[in-house]
Design a protein around this motif. Structure first.
Motif, PDB file in Angstrom:
ATOM      1  N   ALA A  74       0.829  -1.214   0.000  1.00  0.00           N
ATOM      2  CA  ALA A  74       0.000   0.000   0.000  1.00  0.00           C
ATOM      3  C   ALA A  74       0.859   1.257   0.000  1.00  0.00           C
ATOM      4  O   ALA A  74       0.473   2.277  -0.598  1.00  0.00           O
ATOM      5  N   LEU A  75       2.015   1.213   0.655  1.00  0.00           N
ATOM      6  CA  LEU A  75       2.914   2.364   0.662  1.00  0.00           C
ATOM      7  C   LEU A  75       3.735   2.433  -0.619  1.00  0.00           C
ATOM      8  O   LEU A  75       4.032   3.517  -1.109  1.00  0.00           O
ATOM      9  N   ALA A  76       4.109   1.278  -1.143  1.00  0.00           N
ATOM     10  CA  ALA A  76       4.880   1.259  -2.391  1.00  0.00           C
ATOM     11  C   ALA A  76       4.080   1.860  -3.541  1.00  0.00           C
ATOM     12  O   ALA A  76       4.645   2.463  -4.454  1.00  0.00           O
ATOM     13  N   GLU A  77       2.760   1.692  -3.495  1.00  0.00           N
ATOM     14  CA  GLU A  77       1.902   2.253  -4.535  1.00  0.00           C
ATOM     15  C   GLU A  77       1.789   3.772  -4.433  1.00  0.00           C
ATOM     16  O   GLU A  77       1.433   4.448  -5.401  1.00  0.00           O
ATOM     17  N   ARG A  78       2.098   4.318  -3.243  1.00  0.00           N
ATOM     18  CA  ARG A  78       2.017   5.774  -3.041  1.00  0.00           C
ATOM     19  C   ARG A  78       3.284   6.237  -2.328  1.00  0.00           C
ATOM     20  O   ARG A  78       3.272   6.585  -1.139  1.00  0.00           O
ATOM     21  N   PRO A  79       4.400   6.244  -3.023  1.00  0.00           N
ATOM     22  CA  PRO A  79       5.689   6.503  -2.376  1.00  0.00           C
ATOM     23  C   PRO A  79       5.798   7.873  -1.704  1.00  0.00           C
ATOM     24  O   PRO A  79       6.632   8.070  -0.833  1.00  0.00           O
ATOM     25  N   GLY A  80       4.959   8.817  -2.095  1.00  0.00           N
ATOM     26  CA  GLY A  80       5.031  10.153  -1.506  1.00  0.00           C
ATOM     27  C   GLY A  80       4.537  10.232  -0.072  1.00  0.00           C
ATOM     28  O   GLY A  80       4.635  11.286   0.567  1.00  0.00           O
ATOM     29  N   LEU A  81       4.015   9.117   0.471  1.00  0.00           N
ATOM     30  CA  LEU A  81       3.486   9.154   1.838  1.00  0.00           C
ATOM     31  C   LEU A  81       4.570   8.998   2.901  1.00  0.00           C
ATOM     32  O   LEU A  81       4.346   9.333   4.059  1.00  0.00           O
ATOM     33  N   VAL A  82       5.725   8.478   2.531  1.00  0.00           N
ATOM     34  CA  VAL A  82       6.760   8.141   3.508  1.00  0.00           C
ATOM     35  C   VAL A  82       7.955   9.075   3.373  1.00  0.00           C
ATOM     36  O   VAL A  82       8.406   9.383   2.260  1.00  0.00           O
ATOM     37  N   HIS A  83       8.469   9.504   4.525  1.00  0.00           N
ATOM     38  CA  HIS A  83       9.614  10.411   4.570  1.00  0.00           C
ATOM     39  C   HIS A  83      10.529   9.975   5.720  1.00  0.00           C
ATOM     40  O   HIS A  83      10.086   9.275   6.632  1.00  0.00           O
ATOM     41  N   GLY A  84      11.781  10.407   5.672  1.00  0.00           N
ATOM     42  CA  GLY A  84      12.717  10.025   6.723  1.00  0.00           C
ATOM     43  C   GLY A  84      13.609  11.174   7.136  1.00  0.00           C
ATOM     44  O   GLY A  84      14.067  11.955   6.290  1.00  0.00           O
ATOM     45  N   VAL A  85      13.871  11.287   8.446  1.00  0.00           N
ATOM     46  CA  VAL A  85      14.788  12.299   8.960  1.00  0.00           C
ATOM     47  C   VAL A  85      15.650  11.706  10.069  1.00  0.00           C
ATOM     48  O   VAL A  85      15.211  10.816  10.798  1.00  0.00           O
ATOM     49  N   ALA A  86      16.868  12.208  10.164  1.00  0.00           N
ATOM     50  CA  ALA A  86      17.746  11.891  11.288  1.00  0.00           C
ATOM     51  C   ALA A  86      17.932  13.176  12.083  1.00  0.00           C
ATOM     52  O   ALA A  86      18.227  14.237  11.503  1.00  0.00           O
ATOM     53  N   TYR A  87      17.766  13.092  13.408  1.00  0.00           N
ATOM     54  CA  TYR A  87      17.840  14.274  14.252  1.00  0.00           C
ATOM     55  C   TYR A  87      18.927  14.067  15.302  1.00  0.00           C
ATOM     56  O   TYR A  87      18.773  13.267  16.223  1.00  0.00           O
ATOM     57  N   LEU A  88      20.044  14.790  15.147  1.00  0.00           N
ATOM     58  CA  LEU A  88      21.154  14.744  16.097  1.00  0.00           C
ATOM     59  C   LEU A  88      21.003  15.939  17.033  1.00  0.00           C
ATOM     60  O   LEU A  88      21.639  16.989  16.854  1.00  0.00           O
ATOM     61  N   HIS A  89      20.144  15.802  18.042  1.00  0.00           N
ATOM     62  CA  HIS A  89      19.696  16.940  18.837  1.00  0.00           C
ATOM     63  C   HIS A  89      20.753  17.478  19.793  1.00  0.00           C
ATOM     64  O   HIS A  89      20.581  18.564  20.362  1.00  0.00           O
ATOM     65  N   ASN A  90      21.860  16.752  19.982  1.00  0.00           N
ATOM     66  CA  ASN A  90      22.935  17.236  20.858  1.00  0.00           C
ATOM     67  C   ASN A  90      24.138  17.755  20.078  1.00  0.00           C
ATOM     68  O   ASN A  90      25.123  18.185  20.682  1.00  0.00           O
ATOM     69  N   ALA A  91      24.077  17.698  18.772  1.00  0.00           N
ATOM     70  CA  ALA A  91      25.256  18.004  17.951  1.00  0.00           C
ATOM     71  C   ALA A  91      25.187  19.411  17.368  1.00  0.00           C
ATOM     72  O   ALA A  91      24.117  19.889  16.979  1.00  0.00           O
ATOM     73  N   ARG A  92      26.354  20.032  17.318  1.00  0.00           N
ATOM     74  CA  ARG A  92      26.505  21.291  16.590  1.00  0.00           C
ATOM     75  C   ARG A  92      27.110  20.975  15.226  1.00  0.00           C
ATOM     76  O   ARG A  92      27.889  20.032  15.075  1.00  0.00           O
ATOM     77  N   SER A  93      26.793  21.791  14.268  1.00  0.00           N
ATOM     78  CA  SER A  93      27.253  21.522  12.901  1.00  0.00           C
ATOM     79  C   SER A  93      28.764  21.414  12.825  1.00  0.00           C
ATOM     80  O   SER A  93      29.308  20.585  12.080  1.00  0.00           O
ATOM     81  N   SER A  94      29.481  22.215  13.605  1.00  0.00           N
ATOM     82  CA  SER A  94      30.939  22.200  13.547  1.00  0.00           C
ATOM     83  C   SER A  94      31.525  20.884  14.047  1.00  0.00           C
ATOM     84  O   SER A  94      32.645  20.513  13.678  1.00  0.00           O
ATOM     85  N   ASP A  95      30.775  20.161  14.888  1.00  0.00           N
ATOM     86  CA  ASP A  95      31.277  18.910  15.452  1.00  0.00           C
ATOM     87  C   ASP A  95      30.920  17.686  14.614  1.00  0.00           C
ATOM     88  O   ASP A  95      31.371  16.580  14.920  1.00  0.00           O
ATOM     89  N   ILE A  96      30.107  17.875  13.595  1.00  0.00           N
ATOM     90  CA  ILE A  96      29.739  16.738  12.719  1.00  0.00           C
ATOM     91  C   ILE A  96      29.860  17.144  11.255  1.00  0.00           C
ATOM     92  O   ILE A  96      29.152  16.626  10.404  1.00  0.00           O
ATOM     93  N   ALA A  97      30.788  18.047  10.989  1.00  0.00           N
ATOM     94  CA  ALA A  97      30.892  18.625   9.640  1.00  0.00           C
ATOM     95  C   ALA A  97      31.029  17.561   8.557  1.00  0.00           C
ATOM     96  O   ALA A  97      30.426  17.665   7.480  1.00  0.00           O
ATOM     97  N   SER A  98      31.789  16.516   8.830  1.00  0.00           N
ATOM     98  CA  SER A  98      32.013  15.495   7.799  1.00  0.00           C
ATOM     99  C   SER A  98      30.731  14.744   7.443  1.00  0.00           C
ATOM    100  O   SER A  98      30.596  14.214   6.340  1.00  0.00           O
TER     101      SER A  98
END
Length: 636
Positions: free
Chosen positions: A143-167
């Motif tokens: 049912a999801l494969a037939e409507r691929p626009g329904l699914v999304h993904g995010v990773a949230y590094l809530h303790n990290a600053r951009s300078s510490d994970i630049a790579s």
């Protein structure tokens, strides 16, 4: 499939009051059946969820339904959170898979891998991790494969600053993978509001979550197309005689199920090398091409992992079609068109184990029933003389009994012939007579083949050194792979650390000959294959394989060491419990123990494609083996 579900606003209030972690621990004890939840996991929930849920509420998404620790279908993997709501632009359901990380500093170490200070092992890039979760979910949910626009993904590094994970920021964003840090809270909120309507209301969020949890799970059409191409590119199978009959019976049963909603069980019985796995892969390829919902399942980690590696080498998505028998405890009836149960003699009484949730354990059914219920056409391919552990109960009688109890039709096919062991039917007879599985009694190999043109080579060796020399000579002279396997009669140690590296321990000691067992599962050692690939990786020679790494596989030249757990006394075999080091088999009842040991040696003897050499640590047994298989000029 979720540990806890509720609105973001409610869960945030529980987290702020310090009650959410306790609720999740209580649910884990009940649903997962664990005795306790580790401190690190509890800390992760406490530290991550209060921040994440607070961000949702602050973004105006308090009505969104949140599924915490959601288990992916037919898999042990869990998504930290799934957000369920409606899309602000289309009004369609919208689902966001979220991977939460507490990491404050992370370094990229090669393509797709990262290292975290204070953690020894390497991790997948969080964007790749959540992206794979999204793809797996889509591939497993039509049912999801037939409507691929329904699914999304995010990773949230809530303790990290951009300078510490630049790579880590060196990645290509997609609908299935975006990354945000503590410095990106505004962008994170904006991204979520673009996917989830802040004015959608609780009723629509609840309905979206209910629908999500009620989706049927089976291979999607895109995955089937991919699998068909992968397997077709490798298909060099020619099905003969009863192999073709078994294949056709399955395909006819699929047609009947589609037209008349009837359920048929097909049972295929054959000895080692009779072509059961060839039938399985041929069916998987053709059914995938037809767009049928099909899985391949076994009870063997080594066999399943090798099948995944071979059939899904170029695209890991194909690997998800290769499952284990215990992956169907919570599956709905009829989720699949066909379930191909290879090595079905390894079916167990139930799928429950120490990792099974208390809820599922309390509702546990016989594993055979689970495998039958999940598909319109369950296919069982088995050899009853390969049952080697207590609790394995895949037999014609057990499967037929379960089928008749629910009114299923049953088709049984007996495979003739021997396609392993050089196609030598005489060797198959010799093994059965040697081990007392044939009422005619043992016969010398030279006598059996006297008037035949059988080219399969059988020899005995006077020592393990001679056995090893025979294998090396045959491999060098005639080509092909060689392996030594033995009865489980020596301890199996964990690897030891020497300097900066790990090495295997030479547990198998016979006089001054010492060799290590194959590596333990999940215990990687440099220059040695993982246990799952001992039979197929060239580095497997030099270690001694056991029944659990040899069963289901083949190599050209097989060396078999009979240990003191199975000895010849007079005109009969004696199984010696005290000399077995297999903890599972040692617990078997007396009536079962000898059959398990006998079957173990039958499996080990029938792995070779061109020849087999035997040796026993017991003098009386060694004399018997030399009578049955005369010493070779190289092996002697």
């Amino acid at each position: 499939m979720a540990l806890v579900r509720h609105s973001a606003e409610y869960l945030f209030a529980e987290a702020t009051a310090g009650r959410l972690t306790k609720l999740m621990v209580d649910q884990a004890l009940f649903k997962w059946g664990v005795k306790k939840v580790g401190g690190s996991e509890q800390n992760s929930w406490t530290n991550s969820l209060v921040v994440f849920l607070g961000d949702l509420v602050q973004a105006g998404l308090g009505d969104v339904e949140v599924l915490l620790e959601h288990k992916l279908p037919h898999s042990p993997m869990r998504v930290d959170a799934v957000l369920c709501g409606v899309h602000p632009g289309t009004g369609a359901p919208s689902y966001v898979l979220v991977e939460l990380k507490q990491w404050s500093k992370v370094e990229l170490c090669g393509e797709g891998l990262v290292t975290v200070p204070g953690m020894a092992k390497k991790h997948l890039h969080p964007v790749d991790q959540v992206r794979q979760y999204c793809v797996y979910l889509m591939d497993s949910t039509p049912a999801l494969a037939e409507r691929p626009g329904l699914v999304h993904g995010v990773a949230y590094l809530h303790n990290a600053r951009s300078s510490d994970i630049a790579s880590l920021e060196q990645y290509t964003p997609s609908e299935y993978g975006r990354m945000f840090t503590m410095a990106d809270k505004a962008a994170f909120a904006e991204h979520l509001r673009a996917l989830l309507d802040v004015n959608g209301g609780r009723a629509l969020a609840l309905k979206a979550a209910d629908d999500f949890l009620q989706f049927e799970h089976a291979p999607s059409k895109p995955l089937l197309d991919l699998a068909a191409k992968e397997i077709q590119d490798r298909e060099q199978f020619v099905l003969l005689d009863q192999q073709w009959v078994a294949y056709k019976l399955v395909m006819q049963a699929v047609d009947r199920a589609r037209d008349g909603r009837t359920q048929t069980i097909v049972i295929v019985i054959g000895g080692p090398g009779s072509g059961k796995s060839v039938i399985a892969l041929s069916l998987l390829g053709e059914l995938s091409r037809q767009g049928r919902r099909v899985h391949h399942a076994t009870g063997s980690s080594a066999f399943t992992k090798t099948m995944r590696k071979v059939a899904g080498r170029r695209d890991k998505r194909v690997q998800t079609m290769f499952k284990y028998f215990n992956n169907y405890m919570s599956s709905r009836r009829g989720e699949l068109d066909v379930l191909i149960c290879d090595e079905a003699h390894r079916v167990r009484e139930t799928s429950a184990n120490r990792y099974t949730s208390a809820q599922l354990r309390s509702e546990a059914r016989p594993q055979i029933n689970e495998l039958i219920d999940v598909a319109a056409v369950p296919v069982f391919l088995l050899d009853e003389n390969q049952v080697v552990r207590p609790g394995e109960m895949g037999s014609l009688e057990e499967i037929r009994s379960a089928a008749e109890a629910i009114g299923c039709e049953v088709e049984v096919v007996y495979l003739d012939g021997q396609f392993r062991c050089g196609g030598s039917e005489l060797f198959d007879v010799w093994v059965e007579r040697l081990l007392g599985l044939n009422a005619e009694g043992p016969i010398a190999w030279s006598t059996l083949v006297r008037d035949s043109d059988d080219e399969f080579r059988v020899a005995s060796a006077a020592s393990p050194q001679a056995l090893e020399a025979w294998l090396l000579h045959q491999s060098a002279e005639r080509g092909g792979t060689a392996r030594i396997a033995a009865g489980y009669c020596w301890t199996w140690s964990d690897p030891v650390t020497v300097g900066d590296s790990k090495r295997l321990v030479a547990d198998v000691t016979i006089g001054d000959w010492e060799r290590p067992w194959n590596a333990k599962p999940e215990k990687r050692v440099p220059d040695a294959p993982e246990s799952y690939y001992w039979a197929s990786d060239d580095r497997g020679f030099g270690q001694v394989g056991c029944i659990y790494t040899a069963q289901g596989f083949e190599y050209d030249w097989a060396g078999v060491i009979f240990g003191p757990d199975f000895v010849r006394r007079g005109d009969r075999w004696v199984a010696v419990r005290s000399r077995s080091h297999d903890p599972a088999v040692r617990k078997a009842e007396d009536s079962e123990f000898e059959a398990l040991i006998r079957n173990t040696y039958k499996v080990l003897l029938t792995r070779g494609m061109q020849g087999t050499c035997v040796y026993s640590t017991d003098p009386e047994t060694q004399a018997f083996l030399e009578e049955m298989a005369a010493p070779d000029r190289v092996a002697g």
